[in-house]
Design an enzyme around this catalytic site. Structure first.
Site, PDB file in Angstrom:
ATOM      1  N   MET A   1       5.375  -3.240   1.640  1.00 45.32           N
ATOM      2  CA  MET A   1       4.536  -3.267   0.450  1.00 45.32           C
ATOM      3  C   MET A   1       5.339  -3.504  -0.826  1.00 45.32           C
ATOM      4  O   MET A   1       4.909  -4.230  -1.722  1.00 45.32           O
ATOM      5  CB  MET A   1       3.741  -1.970   0.338  1.00 45.32           C
ATOM      6  CG  MET A   1       2.564  -2.055  -0.605  1.00 45.32           C
ATOM      7  SD  MET A   1       1.322  -3.255  -0.063  1.00 45.32           S
ATOM      8  CE  MET A   1       0.513  -2.345   1.233  1.00 45.32           C
TER       9      MET A   1
ATOM     10  N   ARG B   1       4.601  -6.541  -3.247  1.00 39.85           N
ATOM     11  CA  ARG B   1       4.178  -6.361  -4.638  1.00 39.85           C
ATOM     12  C   ARG B   1       5.082  -7.150  -5.586  1.00 39.85           C
ATOM     13  O   ARG B   1       4.611  -7.698  -6.596  1.00 39.85           O
ATOM     14  CB  ARG B   1       4.162  -4.873  -4.981  1.00 39.85           C
ATOM     15  CG  ARG B   1       2.981  -4.151  -4.335  1.00 39.85           C
ATOM     16  CD  ARG B   1       3.005  -2.644  -4.509  1.00 39.85           C
ATOM     17  NE  ARG B   1       1.740  -2.089  -4.053  1.00 39.85           N
ATOM     18  CZ  ARG B   1       1.478  -0.779  -3.973  1.00 39.85           C
ATOM     19  NH1 ARG B   1       2.410   0.104  -4.308  1.00 39.85           N
ATOM     20  NH2 ARG B   1       0.303  -0.365  -3.559  1.00 39.85           N
TER      21      ARG B   1
ATOM     22  N   TYR C   1      -4.424  -8.270  -6.069  1.00 40.83           N
ATOM     23  CA  TYR C   1      -3.657  -8.244  -4.826  1.00 40.83           C
ATOM     24  C   TYR C   1      -2.735  -7.033  -4.703  1.00 40.83           C
ATOM     25  O   TYR C   1      -2.179  -6.562  -5.703  1.00 40.83           O
ATOM     26  CB  TYR C   1      -2.764  -9.487  -4.748  1.00 40.83           C
ATOM     27  CG  TYR C   1      -3.380 -10.718  -4.131  1.00 40.83           C
ATOM     28  CD1 TYR C   1      -4.380 -10.646  -3.162  1.00 40.83           C
ATOM     29  CD2 TYR C   1      -2.942 -11.982  -4.505  1.00 40.83           C
ATOM     30  CE1 TYR C   1      -4.912 -11.790  -2.598  1.00 40.83           C
ATOM     31  CE2 TYR C   1      -3.467 -13.139  -3.940  1.00 40.83           C
ATOM     32  CZ  TYR C   1      -4.451 -13.035  -2.994  1.00 40.83           C
ATOM     33  OH  TYR C   1      -4.976 -14.164  -2.433  1.00 40.83           O
ATOM     34  N   GLU C   2      -2.530  -6.599  -3.454  1.00 35.57           N
ATOM     35  CA  GLU C   2      -1.515  -5.588  -3.100  1.00 35.57           C
ATOM     36  C   GLU C   2      -1.623  -4.312  -3.926  1.00 35.57           C
ATOM     37  O   GLU C   2      -0.627  -3.722  -4.321  1.00 35.57           O
ATOM     38  CB  GLU C   2      -0.101  -6.173  -3.237  1.00 35.57           C
ATOM     39  CG  GLU C   2       0.176  -7.364  -2.353  1.00 35.57           C
ATOM     40  CD  GLU C   2       0.065  -7.032  -0.864  1.00 35.57           C
ATOM     41  OE1 GLU C   2       0.103  -5.845  -0.510  1.00 35.57           O
ATOM     42  OE2 GLU C   2      -0.061  -7.980  -0.073  1.00 35.57           O
ATOM     43  N   GLY C   3      -2.831  -3.872  -4.154  1.00 36.65           N
ATOM     44  CA  GLY C   3      -3.054  -2.708  -5.015  1.00 36.65           C
ATOM     45  C   GLY C   3      -3.280  -3.194  -6.428  1.00 36.65           C
ATOM     46  O   GLY C   3      -2.396  -3.824  -7.032  1.00 36.65           O
TER      47      GLY C   3
END
Length: 584
Positions: free
Chosen positions: A302, A306, A442-444
């Site tokens: 992750m 990120r 995206y990605e959080g």
């Protein structure tokens, strides 16, 4: 749409000054990253991106990905461009050498993605997702799984995906319902039957790669509730035999494609697993990592994911800026204000257009400086430098959140510079903004990044990891009053959040604080670039770099300083209205 011109010299400056590539090359692990090789990679991938990926950007936006008879089709040219990408080895830059990679620094892999994404952001999502799959299997797979899956993922012959989100479980991954049932006997004994549906799966189905390796989060029988009961599984599109050859198609399929605001050439799939579509009617998956520890395994990749999304802010900022500059230099309208000569001039001569162009360049170059500084800290952390590893942890939400916000802002300014023509699709300016708008999600989401900064990251080393960054910026900014003041304000906010604020107060001020710290760090890294250029580095940037750095310090830094009041305002006002009163 304006062709893509790789900003090679600015990228090399950031790689040398902010990432410190020459220092990395002094280590045994990264000894191959010598100056000649670094230049060859940056120049080579820039030329490749401009020649192969960029010409497909507008076509991909207009035609998009299409689902036909269960197969995802891409416009003409995509398959050939991806094959060239694989053949030239760009997918393997930072992957482990034992599986066919080149073992070079993550910093250089960031540059590959930057160039590809500036050329074609939608297409670049395909290799970007594969990087995450490689990382997860490398860190959590068994030796047999690594041998089976990594060589083809590293080469790019196979691609990878991440399957987290479900219709009822967005950011709350712990609410997912997909199941994994152990197979007790037969050919697939020891593996699992996967069943469930996932949404928003980027490049979940396509024909560009020979196989697609899905990483799927699902629950084992009797698993604990919430995020503590999630496991991770390798679920290939085509089953892979022990000798590495491809077997039958697995029971998984793309049910539909999402109709999106932008990135039309990137197939965003609704994926169904285990609904009796393929031969045998069974979706077979392999557990990767420990049972009920899937979220931890997924989070291994992750951080880098990120960072790679933050990179998208740089990518779209660069492409939008290039297009705006070209348009402003050609578009003739009105005489220069106050000039005795009433002949109309190119709009680049007007003060407000100059302001917007310099803002776009400064935002993009600041985000690039921050990106490569973070990448260099990741590389040092991978070498065992714990202090650098902690610094990278702090920088990740800054790169992802502020970097993508900067990209969206730059793309929006680009439309403004085009005027009414910017709102017309034919110019291509609108595509950059439409493509950019997904990256803060995206990605959080960026709100989640800011929450991460003021909770988990602020807790690292008792809060000292965040404070140390602000303190270092303040020390180095002795000759830059505005930057020093911003760094000191960041120190004050971080200390208040750590020592006095409630959790609600921290979260209420998290986004402005994240922006403050990111702008301070980006400005700090830009000053290092300007100092290097003043000392003879990158002569081609000798005229522009001092100006863009000065603009960032004199305009963007004071704006960020004004966010302190919001960062420490607390949460009380946010809840002064009941939900019913707020909704009306």
């Amino acid at each position: 749409m304006t062709p893509y011109t790789p900003p090679t010299q600015d990228q090399l400056l950031a790689i040398r000054v902010n990432a410190g590539i020459e220092e990395l090359a002094q280590t045994e692990r990264f000894a191959a990253a010598e100056p000649d090789l670094v230049e060859a990679i940056v120049e080579g991938v820039g030329q490749f991106a401009a020649g192969e990926f960029a010409p497909l950007n507008r076509l991909g936006d207009l035609e998009g990905a299409k689902l036909e008879n269960g197969m995802v089709r891409l416009p003409d040219g995509f398959a050939e461009a991806y094959q060239s990408y694989v053949e030239q080895g760009w997918n393997a830059i930072a992957s482990p050498e034992e599986f066919g990679g080149q073992g070079l620094p993550f910093t250089l892999a960031c540059n590959v993605l930057e160039n590809l994404g500036s050329a074609n952001m939608a297409f670049n999502l395909l290799p970007m997702l594969s990087v995450g799959a490689i990382e997860a299997i490398e860190h959590h797979g068994t030796e047999a799984q690594k041998a089976k899956y990594l060589p083809n993922l590293v080469s790019g012959a196979w691609s990878g995906t991440m399957n987290l989100t479900e219709p009822q479980a967005g950011s709350d991954v712990g609410a997912l319902r997909s199941t994994a049932t152990p197979i007790e006997a037969g050919e697939h004994a020891g593996k699992y039957l996967i069943q469930g549906q996932k949404i928003f799966i980027t490049w979940g189905e396509h024909e560009l790669a020979e196989n697609i390796i899905h990483l799927v989060l699902a629950r084992l029988p009797d698993a604990p509730e919430g995020s503590r009961g999630i496991s991770l599984f390798i679920v290939p599109k085509y089953l892979v035999r022990d000798d590495g050859s491809l077997g039958v198609r697995n029971d998984l399929r793309c049910v539909s494609l999402e109709h999106k605001l932008g990135i039309h050439a990137s197939p965003t799939c609704v994926m169904s697993f285990g609904d009796s579509y393929a031969e045998g009617g069974e979706c077979i998956g392999e557990l990767i990592g420990e049972p009920n520890r899937g979220l931890m395994a997924m989070f291994t990749m992750m951080n880098n994911a990120r960072i790679n999304v933050g990179n998208q802010g740089v990518q779209i900022g660069e492409r939008a800026t290039q297009q705006a500059l070209a348009f402003a230099a050609e578009r003739v309208q009105s005489a220069r204000a106050g000039s005795p000569d009433k002949t109309p001039v190119a709009i680049i001569e007007h003060p407000d257009v100059r302001r917007m162009l310099l803002r776009m360049k400064s935002l993009t170059e600041g985000a690039r400086a921050l990106l490569y500084y973070c990448a260099g800290q990741v590389d040092r952390g991978n070498l065992g430098d714990e202090t650098a590893g902690l610094r990278a942890e702090v920088l990740v939400p800054l790169v992802k959140a502020w970097g993508t916000d900067a990209g969206v802002e730059a793309a929006g300014i680009g439309i403004q510079i085009h005027g009414g023509m910017g709102f017309i699709e034919e110019t291509g300016a609108a595509q950059h903004w439409r493509d950019s708008r997904i990256s803060p999600i995206y990605e959080g989401t960026n709100g989640i990044q800011a929450a991460d900064l003021v909770t988990r990251k602020l807790g690292l080393a008792g809060g000292e990891a965040v404070l140390a960054l602000a303190q270092e910026i303040a020390r180095d900014a002795a000759d830059e009053p505005a930057l020093r003041a911003l760094a000191e304000d960041c120190l004050a906010v971080a200390s208040w959040m750590r020592d006095e604020a409630t959790l609600d107060d921290r979260l209420a001020g998290s986004v402005p604080f994240c922006t403050m710290l990111a702008v301070a760090a980006a400005g700090w890294q830009l000053t290092k670039q300007a100092q290097a250029v003043a000392n003879g580095a990158s002569p081609t940037l000798a005229r522009t770099k001092p100006v863009t750095t000065r603009y960032f310090l004199d305009h963007l830094v004071p704006e960020a300083n004004g966010l302190k009041a919001s960062a420490v305002a607390g949460a009380e006002l946010l809840y002064s209205l009941s939900t019913e009163a707020l909704v009306g």
